[in-house]
Design a protein around this motif. Structure first.
Motif, PDB file in Angstrom:
ATOM      1  N   ILE A 144       9.413 -61.497  26.714  1.00 38.46           N
ATOM      2  CA  ILE A 144       8.324 -60.547  26.963  1.00 38.46           C
ATOM      3  C   ILE A 144       7.722 -60.789  28.349  1.00 38.46           C
ATOM      4  CG2 ILE A 144       6.004 -59.878  26.237  1.00 38.46           C
ATOM      5  CD1 ILE A 144       6.899 -60.360  23.354  1.00 38.46           C
ATOM      6  N   LYS A 145       7.596 -62.074  28.726  1.00 36.69           N
ATOM      7  CA  LYS A 145       7.083 -62.385  30.060  1.00 36.69           C
ATOM      8  C   LYS A 145       8.021 -61.835  31.139  1.00 36.69           C
ATOM      9  CE  LYS A 145       6.191 -66.172  33.244  1.00 36.69           C
ATOM     10  NZ  LYS A 145       6.261 -67.622  33.501  1.00 36.69           N
ATOM     11  N   PHE A 146       9.333 -61.994  30.893  1.00 38.52           N
ATOM     12  CA  PHE A 146      10.307 -61.467  31.861  1.00 38.52           C
ATOM     13  C   PHE A 146      10.153 -59.954  32.018  1.00 38.52           C
ATOM     14  CE2 PHE A 146      14.474 -59.435  32.394  1.00 38.52           C
ATOM     15  CZ  PHE A 146      14.801 -59.890  33.660  1.00 38.52           C
ATOM     16  N   LEU A 147      10.038 -59.254  30.880  1.00 35.12           N
ATOM     17  CA  LEU A 147       9.855 -57.800  30.946  1.00 35.12           C
ATOM     18  C   LEU A 147       8.549 -57.437  31.645  1.00 35.12           C
ATOM     19  CD1 LEU A 147      11.058 -56.705  27.378  1.00 35.12           C
ATOM     20  CD2 LEU A 147      12.339 -56.630  29.535  1.00 35.12           C
ATOM     21  N   LEU A 148       7.509 -58.211  31.341  1.00 30.83           N
ATOM     22  CA  LEU A 148       6.216 -57.949  31.968  1.00 30.83           C
ATOM     23  C   LEU A 148       6.285 -58.155  33.476  1.00 30.83           C
ATOM     24  CD1 LEU A 148       3.234 -57.264  31.584  1.00 30.83           C
ATOM     25  CD2 LEU A 148       2.784 -59.695  31.224  1.00 30.83           C
ATOM     26  N   VAL A 162      -0.143 -65.168  29.808  1.00 30.15           N
ATOM     27  CA  VAL A 162       1.106 -65.103  29.043  1.00 30.15           C
ATOM     28  C   VAL A 162       1.698 -66.499  28.868  1.00 30.15           C
ATOM     29  CG1 VAL A 162       3.479 -64.239  29.074  1.00 30.15           C
ATOM     30  CG2 VAL A 162       1.598 -62.728  29.702  1.00 30.15           C
ATOM     31  N   ASP A 163       1.642 -67.316  29.924  1.00 30.30           N
ATOM     32  CA  ASP A 163       2.166 -68.678  29.816  1.00 30.30           C
ATOM     33  C   ASP A 163       1.383 -69.494  28.784  1.00 30.30           C
ATOM     34  OD1 ASP A 163       4.257 -68.404  31.570  1.00 30.30           O
ATOM     35  OD2 ASP A 163       3.072 -68.970  33.334  1.00 30.30           O
ATOM     36  N   GLU A 196       8.940 -57.773  35.289  1.00 33.09           N
ATOM     37  CA  GLU A 196       9.686 -56.634  35.831  1.00 33.09           C
ATOM     38  C   GLU A 196       8.772 -55.423  36.009  1.00 33.09           C
ATOM     39  OE1 GLU A 196      12.855 -56.256  36.814  1.00 33.09           O
ATOM     40  OE2 GLU A 196      13.258 -58.389  36.544  1.00 33.09           O
ATOM     41  N   VAL A 197       7.928 -55.189  35.003  1.00 28.68           N
ATOM     42  CA  VAL A 197       6.999 -54.054  35.077  1.00 28.68           C
ATOM     43  C   VAL A 197       6.013 -54.247  36.224  1.00 28.68           C
ATOM     44  CG1 VAL A 197       5.154 -52.836  33.869  1.00 28.68           C
ATOM     45  CG2 VAL A 197       7.240 -53.481  32.644  1.00 28.68           C
ATOM     46  N   ILE A 198       5.488 -55.473  36.343  1.00 33.34           N
ATOM     47  CA  ILE A 198       4.518 -55.748  37.405  1.00 33.34           C
ATOM     48  C   ILE A 198       5.171 -55.600  38.778  1.00 33.34           C
ATOM     49  CG2 ILE A 198       3.099 -57.551  38.439  1.00 33.34           C
ATOM     50  CD1 ILE A 198       2.512 -58.577  35.639  1.00 33.34           C
ATOM     51  N   THR A 199       6.403 -56.119  38.910  1.00 32.66           N
ATOM     52  CA  THR A 199       7.115 -56.005  40.191  1.00 32.66           C
ATOM     53  C   THR A 199       7.377 -54.546  40.548  1.00 32.66           C
ATOM     54  OG1 THR A 199       8.177 -58.148  39.814  1.00 32.66           O
ATOM     55  CG2 THR A 199       9.176 -56.692  41.449  1.00 32.66           C
ATOM     56  N   PHE A 234       8.703 -68.786  20.997  1.00 34.57           N
ATOM     57  CA  PHE A 234       8.641 -69.172  22.406  1.00 34.57           C
ATOM     58  C   PHE A 234       9.619 -68.347  23.247  1.00 34.57           C
ATOM     59  CE2 PHE A 234      10.371 -71.725  25.876  1.00 34.57           C
ATOM     60  CZ  PHE A 234       9.228 -71.964  26.621  1.00 34.57           C
ATOM     61  N   PHE A 235      10.871 -68.246  22.760  1.00 35.18           N
ATOM     62  CA  PHE A 235      11.866 -67.477  23.516  1.00 35.18           C
ATOM     63  C   PHE A 235      11.533 -65.979  23.527  1.00 35.18           C
ATOM     64  CE2 PHE A 235      14.544 -71.280  22.779  1.00 35.18           C
ATOM     65  CZ  PHE A 235      14.912 -71.511  24.093  1.00 35.18           C
TER      66      PHE A 235
END
Length: 279
Positions: free
Chosen positions: A73-77, A17-18, A79-82, A67-68
């Motif tokens: 999307i990375k933040f949501l991902l 993702v990065d 959260e889902v992974i956590t 980018f933002f």
């Protein structure tokens, strides 16, 4: 091992993702710049303000927005992974708890089964002991009762005091015999070996015989309430008489002497009801 694999997978996902988050805006900027240069510079051969503004708008603002968006999307991902990791951890904890409780329950059931087996063995030993002792006592008591009966048949040649002592001995011997028989019956009943011999019984003679054997005090008043023309009763005569004797013994023992004992028998619907009351 499962946690390690999942952490590695999570790290790979975050790294991918990065890469997309950084390189996609850069790629968009390059594409926009090439497109704008090709459209304006190659056609006009001039470095115009419109070219710069379009490159800034489409090549900077657009990729920045991408980018933002990818950052969100990375933040949501994450959260889902956590949440998934926490769920997996809770599931593993529950599985471990269930396994421990299941093992403890199995061990407890094993202990209970062993204790139950030991109790059954002890109960069987108790039943065998009671049965053995009862049989060993019953034989000499039978001999004693027979001897006393023979002696009492010649009571006319014996002194009255001797006859009275012999009658008391015979009554007590008979009572002890009945007590031993009761113990033997209970032992056989607990072991499931009690044999009944049912047959037709004349009720009134059985009640009179039981009362004659139990009630020895001439001052005790017995009231009879027997229905005329009682039909024969289908039961085990020995045990039925023993039940009646026990009821009469309790009534005679725990009631005042001036209180009469009532013996009644009558039909009630499809049954025959026998009762002994002392009040």
């Amino acid at each position: 091992m499962n946690v390690f694999k999942f952490d590695v997978k999570r790290a790979d996902t975050v790294r991918q993702v990065d890469l997309i988050r950084f390189f996609l805006p850069l790629l968009l900027f390059v594409i926009v710049a090439i497109f704008e240069v090709q459209e304006h510079w190659l056609s006009t051969k001039k470095f115009e303000f419109q070219l710069v503004s379009e490159i800034m708008f489409f090549g900077v603002i657009g990729p920045t927005a991408v980018f933002f968006a990818l950052t969100y999307i990375k933040f949501l991902l994450m959260e889902v992974i956590t949440a998934r990791e926490e769920t997996e951890a809770v599931n593993r904890s529950l599985e471990q708890t269930v396994a421990e409780r299941t093992q403890a329950l199995a061990e407890r059931n094993k202990e209970l089964a062993l204790a139950n087996k030991e109790l059954m063995q002890l109960d069987q030993m108790k039943s065998d002991f009671v049965s053995l002792v009862s049989h060993e006592l019953k034989a000499p008591l039978t001999t004693l009762n027979g001897g006393l009966e023979v002696v009492l048949q010649s009571s006319d040649v014996l002194p009255e005091k001797t006859n009275r002592v012999l009658r008391v001995m015979a009554a007590e011997s008979e009572r002890l015999t009945q007590f031993v028989q009761t113990i033997l019956d209970v032992s056989q009943l607990e072991a499931g070996r009690l044999a009944l011999n049912p047959g037709p019984i004349a009720v009134r003679p059985l009640l009179e015989r039981a009362a004659e054997m139990v009630i020895n005090n001439p001052d005790r008043v017995i009231e009879w309430h027997i229905q005329p023309d009682l039909p024969p009763l289908w039961a085990d005569e020995v045990y039925l008489e023993e039940i009646v004797r026990n009821l009469l013994t309790n009534a005679d023992k725990y009631s005042d002497l001036n209180q009469p004992i009532t013996i009644s028998a009558h039909t009630e619907e499809d049954c025959l009801k026998i009762s002994v009351t002392d009040r």
